[in-house]
Motif scaffolding. Structure first.
Motif, PDB file in Angstrom:
ATOM      1  N   THR A   1      12.870  97.191 148.295  1.00 21.52           N
ATOM      2  CA  THR A   1      12.087  95.974 148.075  1.00 21.52           C
ATOM      3  C   THR A   1      11.177  96.137 146.868  1.00 21.52           C
ATOM      4  N   GLN A   2      10.478  97.259 146.802  1.00 15.68           N
ATOM      5  CA  GLN A   2       9.559  97.487 145.678  1.00 15.68           C
ATOM      6  C   GLN A   2      10.312  97.596 144.359  1.00 15.68           C
ATOM      7  N   GLU A   3      11.459  98.261 144.377  1.00 16.18           N
ATOM      8  CA  GLU A   3      12.268  98.407 143.161  1.00 16.18           C
ATOM      9  C   GLU A   3      12.780  97.044 142.688  1.00 16.18           C
ATOM     10  N   ASP A   4      13.355  96.265 143.604  1.00 11.14           N
ATOM     11  CA  ASP A   4      13.878  94.945 143.246  1.00 11.14           C
ATOM     12  C   ASP A   4      12.752  94.010 142.807  1.00 11.14           C
ATOM     13  N   PHE A   5      11.616  94.091 143.483  1.00 16.52           N
ATOM     14  CA  PHE A   5      10.498  93.220 143.150  1.00 16.52           C
ATOM     15  C   PHE A   5       9.933  93.542 141.766  1.00 16.52           C
ATOM     16  N   THR A   6       9.940  94.805 141.388  1.00 12.25           N
ATOM     17  CA  THR A   6       9.504  95.197 140.050  1.00 12.25           C
ATOM     18  C   THR A   6      10.374  94.519 138.990  1.00 12.25           C
ATOM     19  N   HIS A   7      11.676  94.391 139.251  1.00  9.39           N
ATOM     20  CA  HIS A   7      12.577  93.696 138.324  1.00  9.39           C
ATOM     21  C   HIS A   7      12.221  92.209 138.228  1.00  9.39           C
ATOM     22  N   ILE A   8      11.857  91.600 139.346  1.00 10.65           N
ATOM     23  CA  ILE A   8      11.459  90.186 139.349  1.00 10.65           C
ATOM     24  C   ILE A   8      10.183  90.005 138.524  1.00 10.65           C
ATOM     25  N   LEU A   9       9.217  90.877 138.714  1.00  7.88           N
ATOM     26  CA  LEU A   9       7.966  90.782 137.952  1.00  7.88           C
ATOM     27  C   LEU A   9       8.219  90.946 136.452  1.00  7.88           C
ATOM     28  N   THR A  10       9.098  91.870 136.101  1.00  6.65           N
ATOM     29  CA  THR A  10       9.465  92.055 134.697  1.00  6.65           C
ATOM     30  C   THR A  10      10.136  90.802 134.149  1.00  6.65           C
ATOM     31  N   LYS A  11      10.980  90.174 134.939  1.00  8.73           N
ATOM     32  CA  LYS A  11      11.657  88.940 134.525  1.00  8.73           C
ATOM     33  C   LYS A  11      10.632  87.829 134.279  1.00  8.73           C
ATOM     34  N   ILE A  12       9.631  87.713 135.126  1.00  8.69           N
ATOM     35  CA  ILE A  12       8.574  86.710 134.932  1.00  8.69           C
ATOM     36  C   ILE A  12       7.894  86.927 133.578  1.00  8.69           C
TER      37      ILE A  12
END
Length: 172
Positions: free
Chosen positions: A127-138
């Motif tokens: 979850t933390q790894e995938d969420f970091t990718h989402i934050l980077t995308k933002i």
């Protein structure tokens, strides 16, 4: 066809126990990069995602509206049986009006962000790894589409210019 850009973030597998941290962190990051001028930032660790530091805008109304959205999602009776969640954040600007329309300002959407979540089981690390990718995308989207905001900050006011916005959600 929409007459404004719609930024649709990649779908994210989310365990419901991380819902508050993920929504709050995502929306605060979008608000910071898209609708606010210089603000005093608050950094804090997410409650359930210890590897993620949340950036808080420091705007009381934004915090209040995000909390209200999360409460509405958690209190919706359909949350128990739904498999996905979509959150829409629309930013608007006031449109010029005639003297006869001075009672109620007219707003036009100039940008929409869509956050898409599939509910399911996922480990904390995943979850933390995938969420970091989402934050980077933002951050990537906000940086690539910065045209609307450079000239909008009013230096004389020494406070952030807030665009009107609308936060909605849909459970499926």
């Amino acid at each position: 066809m929409l007459d404004y850009p719609q930024f649709k973030l990649p779908e994210f597998l989310l365990n419901k126990i991380y819902l508050e941290d993920v929504i709050s962190t995502s929306l605060n990051l979008i608000f910071f990069h898209r609708a606010l001028g210089p603000v005093k930032l608050n950094h804090m660790r997410c409650e359930r995602l210890p590897k993620i530091t949340q950036l808080r805008c420091g705007e009381p109304q934004v915090d209040k509206d995000i909390k209200k959205l999360i409460d509405n999602i958690n209190n919706d009776p359909n949350i128990i049986n739904c498999s996905s969640l979509q959150i829409s954040l629309k930013f608007m600007e006031e449109q010029p009006t005639s003297f006869l329309q001075f009672y109620k300002p007219k707003y036009k959407v100039f940008e929409e962000w869509l956050l898409l979540f599939q509910f399911g089981l996922s480990s904390l690390d995943k979850t933390q790894e995938d969420f970091t990718h989402i934050l980077t995308k933002i951050i990537d989207i906000a940086t690539a589409n910065y045209d609307h905001f450079d000239e909008q900050f009013d230096q004389s006011q020494q406070k952030p210019l807030k665009y009107p916005y609308e936060l909605t959600f849909n459970l499926q």
